[in-house]
Design a protein around this motif. Sequence first.
Motif, PDB file in Angstrom:
ATOM      1  N   ILE A   9      20.623  15.577 -16.753  1.00 46.10           N
ATOM      2  CA  ILE A   9      19.197  14.988 -16.636  1.00 46.10           C
ATOM      3  C   ILE A   9      19.254  13.987 -15.334  1.00 46.10           C
ATOM      4  N   ILE A  10      18.594  14.496 -14.390  1.00 47.63           N
ATOM      5  CA  ILE A  10      18.816  13.781 -13.105  1.00 47.63           C
ATOM      6  C   ILE A  10      17.279  12.975 -12.607  1.00 47.63           C
ATOM      7  N   ILE A  11      17.676  11.914 -12.485  1.00 44.15           N
ATOM      8  CA  ILE A  11      16.559  11.116 -12.049  1.00 44.15           C
ATOM      9  C   ILE A  11      16.594  10.587 -10.734  1.00 44.15           C
ATOM     10  N   THR A  12      15.601  11.053  -9.812  1.00 42.53           N
ATOM     11  CA  THR A  12      15.624  10.827  -8.382  1.00 42.53           C
ATOM     12  C   THR A  12      14.455   9.920  -7.954  1.00 42.53           C
ATOM     13  N   ILE A  13      14.976   8.949  -7.202  1.00 41.45           N
ATOM     14  CA  ILE A  13      14.100   7.989  -6.618  1.00 41.45           C
ATOM     15  C   ILE A  13      14.075   8.166  -4.758  1.00 41.45           C
ATOM     16  N   LYS A  14      13.132   8.448  -4.240  1.00 43.02           N
ATOM     17  CA  LYS A  14      12.939   8.728  -2.850  1.00 43.02           C
ATOM     18  C   LYS A  14      12.101   8.102  -2.098  1.00 43.02           C
ATOM     19  N   ASN A  18       0.701  -1.343  -0.078  1.00 40.64           N
ATOM     20  CA  ASN A  18      -0.145   0.176   0.060  1.00 40.64           C
ATOM     21  C   ASN A  18       0.792   1.332   0.079  1.00 40.64           C
ATOM     22  N   ILE A  19       2.030   1.562  -0.930  1.00 44.22           N
ATOM     23  CA  ILE A  19       2.928   2.314  -0.945  1.00 44.22           C
ATOM     24  C   ILE A  19       2.148   3.459  -1.959  1.00 44.22           C
ATOM     25  N   ASP A  20       2.371   4.788  -1.544  1.00 43.48           N
ATOM     26  CA  ASP A  20       1.882   5.749  -2.226  1.00 43.48           C
ATOM     27  C   ASP A  20       3.052   6.261  -3.128  1.00 43.48           C
ATOM     28  N   LEU A  21       3.110   5.845  -4.665  1.00 45.64           N
ATOM     29  CA  LEU A  21       4.149   6.254  -5.575  1.00 45.64           C
ATOM     30  C   LEU A  21       3.708   7.162  -6.410  1.00 45.64           C
ATOM     31  N   LYS A  22       4.519   8.260  -6.338  1.00 43.93           N
ATOM     32  CA  LYS A  22       4.244   9.395  -7.374  1.00 43.93           C
ATOM     33  C   LYS A  22       5.367   9.538  -8.341  1.00 43.93           C
ATOM     34  N   LEU A  23       5.027   9.760  -9.466  1.00 43.87           N
ATOM     35  CA  LEU A  23       6.006  10.006 -10.734  1.00 43.87           C
ATOM     36  C   LEU A  23       5.800  11.461 -11.178  1.00 43.87           C
ATOM     37  N   GLN A  24       6.816  12.380 -10.804  1.00 46.98           N
ATOM     38  CA  GLN A  24       6.564  13.715 -11.061  1.00 46.98           C
ATOM     39  C   GLN A  24       7.406  13.944 -12.361  1.00 46.98           C
ATOM     40  N   GLU A  25       6.660  14.354 -13.524  1.00 46.42           N
ATOM     41  CA  GLU A  25       7.430  14.696 -14.600  1.00 46.42           C
ATOM     42  C   GLU A  25       6.648  15.933 -15.185  1.00 46.42           C
ATOM     43  N   GLY A  46       4.101   3.388   3.030  1.00 46.70           N
ATOM     44  CA  GLY A  46       5.062   4.395   3.031  1.00 46.70           C
ATOM     45  C   GLY A  46       4.762   5.058   1.592  1.00 46.70           C
ATOM     46  N   LYS A  47       5.735   5.970   1.395  1.00 45.77           N
ATOM     47  CA  LYS A  47       5.670   6.910   0.166  1.00 45.77           C
ATOM     48  C   LYS A  47       6.922   6.683  -0.496  1.00 45.77           C
ATOM     49  N   ILE A  48       6.802   6.704  -1.700  1.00 42.21           N
ATOM     50  CA  ILE A  48       8.064   6.679  -3.035  1.00 42.21           C
ATOM     51  C   ILE A  48       7.853   7.749  -3.890  1.00 42.21           C
ATOM     52  N   ASN A  49       8.742   8.804  -4.237  1.00 45.48           N
ATOM     53  CA  ASN A  49       8.466   9.747  -5.143  1.00 45.48           C
ATOM     54  C   ASN A  49       9.622   9.725  -6.291  1.00 45.48           C
ATOM     55  N   ILE A  50       9.148   9.664  -7.615  1.00 43.97           N
ATOM     56  CA  ILE A  50       9.930   9.527  -8.598  1.00 43.97           C
ATOM     57  C   ILE A  50      10.126  10.881  -9.351  1.00 43.97           C
ATOM     58  N   ASP A  51      11.169  11.493  -9.522  1.00 42.39           N
ATOM     59  CA  ASP A  51      11.107  12.895 -10.464  1.00 42.39           C
ATOM     60  C   ASP A  51      12.330  12.847 -11.384  1.00 42.39           C
ATOM     61  N   LEU A  52      11.793  13.439 -12.635  1.00 45.47           N
ATOM     62  CA  LEU A  52      12.873  13.375 -13.460  1.00 45.47           C
ATOM     63  C   LEU A  52      12.942  14.946 -13.827  1.00 45.47           C
ATOM     64  N   LYS A  53      14.044  15.438 -14.192  1.00 43.06           N
ATOM     65  CA  LYS A  53      14.266  17.144 -14.148  1.00 43.06           C
ATOM     66  C   LYS A  53      15.387  17.203 -15.071  1.00 43.06           C
ATOM     67  N   GLU A  54      15.845  18.462 -15.624  1.00 42.71           N
ATOM     68  CA  GLU A  54      16.912  19.080 -16.040  1.00 42.71           C
ATOM     69  C   GLU A  54      17.492  20.012 -15.306  1.00 42.71           C
ATOM     70  N   LYS A  55      18.968  19.860 -15.218  1.00 40.70           N
ATOM     71  CA  LYS A  55      19.570  20.947 -14.253  1.00 40.70           C
ATOM     72  C   LYS A  55      20.887  21.157 -15.024  1.00 40.70           C
ATOM     73  N   ASP A  56      21.115  22.456 -15.482  1.00 39.72           N
ATOM     74  CA  ASP A  56      22.366  22.658 -16.261  1.00 39.72           C
ATOM     75  C   ASP A  56      22.585  21.839 -17.476  1.00 39.72           C
TER      76      ASP A  56
END
Length: 581
Positions: free
Chosen positions: A501-506, A449-456, A488-498
Amino acid sequence: GRNPDIEKLEDAFKYIHPEDLPKVNEAMAMVLKEQLPSLMLQYRVKHNDGHYIWIEILANVEYDKAGNPFRVIFKTRDITSRINLEEKIRQSEAQYRLLAENSTDGIALFENDELVYMSPSYTKILGDYLEINRIEEMFDYIHPDDLPKIKQQVKKIKAEKVERDISQYRIRKSDGSYAWFEDIIHSEFNERGNQIRVILNSRDITKRIEAQDELKEKEKQLEMLLTNMSDFLFLIDKDGIIKYTTPYTLNYFGYDETGISGKSFFEFIYPPDLERLIQDFSQAVNEKSIGRKAYRVVRKDSSFFWMEINGNSIENGHLEFVIVGRDITERIKIQEQLKKQHTELAELNATKDKFFSILAHDLRSPFNQIMGFSDLLSKNMHQYDTEKIAHFVGIIRNSSVKAYQLLENLLNWSMAKRGMMEFYPVTLNIIPLVKEETNRLSEQIKTKNIDLKLQESSNIFLSVDENMFRIIIRNILNNAIKFTPLNGKINIDLKEKDNEIIITIKDNGTGMEQSQIHSLFELSENRSSEGTQGEKGTGLGLLVVKEFIDKHKAKIEVNSEKDRGTEVQLIFQRDNTVILS
């Protein structure tokens, strides 16, 4: 010193020195016998104070018709000073002759070109065969190769009135061999400028010439050695200034002589090694010795190489060092290669141990479950109701999935370690890939029952090997699920910086100690922990992730705190990426 008591000629004789009296008597007898008109004599007579003086008398004798002397007139003068001076001169001449005849140098005296005296040393040096009466006869014994030079020198001495000169030449000995002579030539000239006297002081310098020739030969050999030696050689002072170096060193460093001599040895040291060299050299100056050291040295073309040096100090009025060096770049490369091979061998041993550990334990557990529950179903299925059968089938399925995942990771890891996995990067939109891998693990996410969010916010195109990229995302996400608690919670974030390309799984799971983070990707230290629901693992997934991240020349960074969760960042360079809105 008084008026002598003389009345008759015979009375004068009592004042004559006893040693001279016979000579005087004999002279007087001869005068009377031969009726000589005059007589000159020198003899000693007693002074009033008792000592003797020298007198010279001129006696004029007059005879009668019968031939008998009837008058003698004496003219007398004191010649003591002259006699003493002549004695001193005789003694001096004797001393000089003694010196000349016992000197190892040859001494010859010529007056008006005629030989007056030649010391015995010439015979000792050359042998008893010289027949010289005039100075020019010396030429007959001089080596033909030296004769023109000597004749020219003699001509110059006479023409320019040179009073002192030095010459060196070879002169023939009695056995036919030649000796080297060094002559100091003293010349005297009269008022008309004619050479009237020549004194030769001749010295046998054969051994000195032979020693000089031997030294020249050794210097020539040393020069050849230094020119052809394949090591570097430096002579430097206590301040590090280069005084000398060899042609080979100059050529190897890419300089001519002016490019190195007079410059500081420190100028040619690779900057990162300079401080260490300065410390070592300061110690060498104090201890007057340079131990074996290695530094990187810069050539003229700005390339550098490893040079090993060793040296010793010399005291030549001031402290200097002779430093010998050689290029050990290849040796350093071999040493580094050996270290790399040693590391690889350690990794291979760890790989082998890990491999057998997985085969012996980690694979056995799921297969035991599969075989155990399938055996129960095979033998007792008619006794079980539908719910129990479904429960056993679920266990068998989960065990099969775990075994498959383990085998897949094991295969990928093995192929990657052996370099057998092909790497085919293509430009892909990675958003759908991440979503697909998330959906693939949806059952495990739902179970906890994990709350997983993909932010793109955009489609991101990245040049990746699709299969490897999927495995990277799958393993990182699987780990996050494993250590995230129920609800629990899991966040997946994909973003551009300089340019990245950074993929973050927290997650907000159990987190890790710093010591655990440092050993995550070390095979020899890798240890798997149980998940929040007792999930087993091998730690193999993270090793596969690291291999595939390295293939993409990307980076993986892990930040975690105990009991506060873990954040994993996958950082890819934008060089091969395209961002579309």
